[in-house]
Enzyme design. Structure first.
Site, mmCIF file in Angstrom:
data_model
loop_
_atom_site.group_PDB
_atom_site.id
_atom_site.type_symbol
_atom_site.label_atom_id
_atom_site.label_comp_id
_atom_site.label_asym_id
_atom_site.label_seq_id
_atom_site.Cartn_x
_atom_site.Cartn_y
_atom_site.Cartn_z
ATOM 1 N N GLY A 14 -5.134 -5.142 -0.169
ATOM 2 C CA GLY A 14 -4.049 -3.876 0.409
ATOM 3 C C GLY A 14 -4.194 -3.687 1.892
ATOM 4 O O GLY A 14 -5.146 -3.564 2.417
ATOM 5 N N GLY A 112 -10.971 -6.618 1.483
ATOM 6 C CA GLY A 112 -11.935 -5.709 1.351
ATOM 7 C C GLY A 112 -12.963 -6.616 0.592
ATOM 8 O O GLY A 112 -13.344 -7.594 0.252
ATOM 9 N N THR A 115 -11.393 -9.639 -1.141
ATOM 10 C CA THR A 115 -11.008 -10.852 0.222
ATOM 11 C C THR A 115 -12.648 -11.231 0.530
ATOM 12 O O THR A 115 -13.268 -12.523 1.158
ATOM 13 C CB THR A 115 -10.889 -9.837 1.440
ATOM 14 O OG1 THR A 115 -9.654 -9.639 0.952
ATOM 15 C CG2 THR A 115 -10.610 -11.156 2.382
ATOM 16 N N ASP A 137 -9.464 2.487 0.533
ATOM 17 C CA ASP A 137 -10.635 3.164 -0.526
ATOM 18 C C ASP A 137 -12.118 3.170 0.416
ATOM 19 O O ASP A 137 -13.154 4.015 -0.758
ATOM 20 C CB ASP A 137 -10.859 1.435 -1.311
ATOM 21 C CG ASP A 137 -10.115 1.074 -1.860
ATOM 22 O OD1 ASP A 137 -8.316 1.794 -1.639
ATOM 23 O OD2 ASP A 137 -9.414 0.528 -2.746
ATOM 24 N N GLY A 178 -6.969 4.517 -4.113
ATOM 25 C CA GLY A 178 -8.571 4.687 -3.904
ATOM 26 C C GLY A 178 -9.536 3.908 -4.593
ATOM 27 O O GLY A 178 -10.768 3.895 -4.732
HETATM 28 O O1 F6P Z 1 -7.309 -1.768 -2.497
HETATM 29 C C1 F6P Z 1 -6.241 -0.844 -2.097
HETATM 30 C C2 F6P Z 1 -5.007 -0.228 -2.678
HETATM 31 O O2 F6P Z 1 -4.347 0.710 -1.827
HETATM 32 C C3 F6P Z 1 -6.367 0.629 -3.834
HETATM 33 O O3 F6P Z 1 -6.221 2.111 -3.369
HETATM 34 C C4 F6P Z 1 -4.726 0.237 -4.399
HETATM 35 O O4 F6P Z 1 -5.076 0.644 -5.734
HETATM 36 C C5 F6P Z 1 -4.335 -0.923 -4.451
HETATM 37 O O5 F6P Z 1 -4.914 -1.409 -3.323
HETATM 38 C C6 F6P Z 1 -2.853 -0.356 -5.193
HETATM 39 O O6 F6P Z 1 -2.468 -2.224 -4.858
HETATM 40 P P1 F6P Z 1 -0.784 -2.483 -4.481
HETATM 41 O O7 F6P Z 1 -0.581 -2.670 -2.975
HETATM 42 O O8 F6P Z 1 -1.457 -4.349 -4.928
HETATM 43 O O9 F6P Z 1 -0.140 -2.236 -5.656
#
Ligand code: F6P
Length: 404
Positions: A14, A112, A115, A137, A178
């Site tokens: 993300g 993260g 990755t 997170d 998170g």
């Molecule tokens: O891991 C980062 C994060 O922002 C999490 O907090 C959240 O659950 C997720 O990514 C959302 O992911 P996406 O952008 O793929 O919907």
């Protein structure tokens, strides 16, 4: 020093704040050391497809000057693709062919835990890689770029909600990203001085939350000369009940990493509070006492949920993340040139560059419940009766610096 002439830059998972600073830090340090850096676009999807790309973008002085470090998101783009999950038996050969095609000797990859697991995987297959920790997170062992920006944005959203909450005497629940930990909800909530913070690390006792809400909210309105009051709850998307079940909408599906998409925690909290408000005879008496009651129309206070979603990781990066990003990107180049692979940048303090094996860095870091207890002693509700804050006094001449 290993002979590295060209570095590929990847951002993955993300997006969040600070990533453009990471890219600039890598590019400028590499340039200063006479090494080229190029963008491998769109995370690991781009790495897999590199061999088919007609060209890659060289991060020369001109191109780098056009990247704004304070903007969140990533100039290199993202995807949630895990190499090991790609249904192609030749995927690793294909990646190596792509790297060879563009003369890329090594990778710096910012992301993260998922990755990072690919960093370990690629490094084990002979592709030199260094990992720069990134995730809003904050669930990695070291600090990860993006965390501070997300905390600040959550704090601003939660703080700003108070104006509408106070105008309508509403109880407001703000659900924030998170994943399986509550670092950003906790710190963003404390930063906004909200009343209640619900995090995955603490199974929620809704009877206790209701009691805290009722006492605080009633008192606030009764003490106000204009009969105004609100109650703000920050809820992390991954909250659980006492049986360890997540309080989410199970129909949301899974992402490309194979993780459940988390959604619905805010709605769940709202429903729990509404149910209790409707059943509680003290509520009607309160509504009459403070002049909010309107027969047939307004019998109980309103509870609303707000979900900022991707907004918490969009917009602008905090200054801290810009600084951390530049620094972490720059020293990742040093690590690569020193022949390190499969390692994560941890921090830079003066002339000391701290790093650790990526396999260790990606182990999940949860919120320290002792720290929560300190804030419970200050009156914030964390979805359980407050625990005593046990402490130890330690005199030190060398403070250990770890941000948030
Ligand atoms: O891991 C980062 C994060 O922002 C999490 O907090 C959240 O659950 C997720 O990514 C959302 O992911 P996406 O952008 O793929 O919907």
């Amino acid at each position: 020093m290993a002979s590295i002439k060209r570095i590929g830059v990847i951002t993955s998972g993300g997006d969040c704040g600070g990533l453009n600073a990471v890219i600039k830090g890598i590019a400028r340090e590499a340039y200063a050391l006479g090494v080229e850096s190029v963008v491998i676009p769109n995370g690991y999807a781009g790495l897999y497809n590199l061999v088919d790309l007609p060209e890659v973008v060289l991060l020369n002085a001109d191109r780098v000057s056009r990247i704004e470090a304070s903007l969140a998101g990533s100039e290199a783009g993202h995807s949630r693709v895990k190499i090991s999950k790609i249904a192609d038996p030749r995927k690793y050969e294909r990646i190596k062919e792509g790297l060879k095609k563009f003369g890329i000797d090594a990778l710096i990859i910012s992301g993260g835990d998922d990755t990072g697991s690919v960093v370990v995987d690629l490094s084990g297959r002979g592709i030199p890689c260094v990992h720069v920790p990134k995730t809003m997170d904050l669930d990695l062992q070291p600090y990860s770029v993006g965390g501070d920006s997300a905390i600040n944005r959550i704090a601003v959203f939660a703080r700003d909600l108070k104006t509408t909450g106070l105008s309508h005497n509403r109880i407001l629940v703000i659900e924030v990203f998170g994943r399986y930990v509550g670092h950003t909800a906790f710190r963003g909530g404390v930063g906004a001085e909200v009343d209640c913070i619900l995090i995955p690390e603490i199974p929620v006792d809704f009877d206790y939350v209701y009691k805290h809400m009722k006492t605080t909210y009633f008192a606030r309105i009764e003490r106000s000369d204009v009969r105004a009051g609100t109650y703000i709850i920050v809820v992390a998307e991954g909250i659980q009940n006492a049986n360890g079940e997540m309080l989410i909408d199970e129909s949301a599906g899974v992402d490309a990493f194979g993780h459940k998409k988390l959604a619905g925690a805010g709605r769940y909290v709202r429903q729990q509070l509404e149910r209790r408000l409707k059943k509680d005879p003290a509520v009607l008496k309160f509504m009459k006492r403070v002049g909010m009651y309107a027969p047939g129309v307004y019998l109980v206070p309103e509870v609303r949920e707000v979900t900022p979603g991707h907004l918490v990781r969009s917009g602008h990066s905090s200054a801290f993340d810009v600084i951390f990003g530049h620094r972490a990107g720059a020293v990742a180049v040093f690590l690569l040139l020193e022949g390190k692979t499969g390692y994560t940048v941890v921090n830079v303090i003066g002339d000391k560059i701290y790093y650790m094996p990526t396999s260790e860095a990606i182990k999940r870091m949860e919120v320290d419940l002792n720290e929560v207890a300190l804030f419970e002693s200050l009156g914030t509700c964390f979805g359980r009766p407050p625990r005593k804050y046990d402490y130890e006094l330690i005199e030190t001449a060398e403070p250990k610096r770890r941000h948030v």
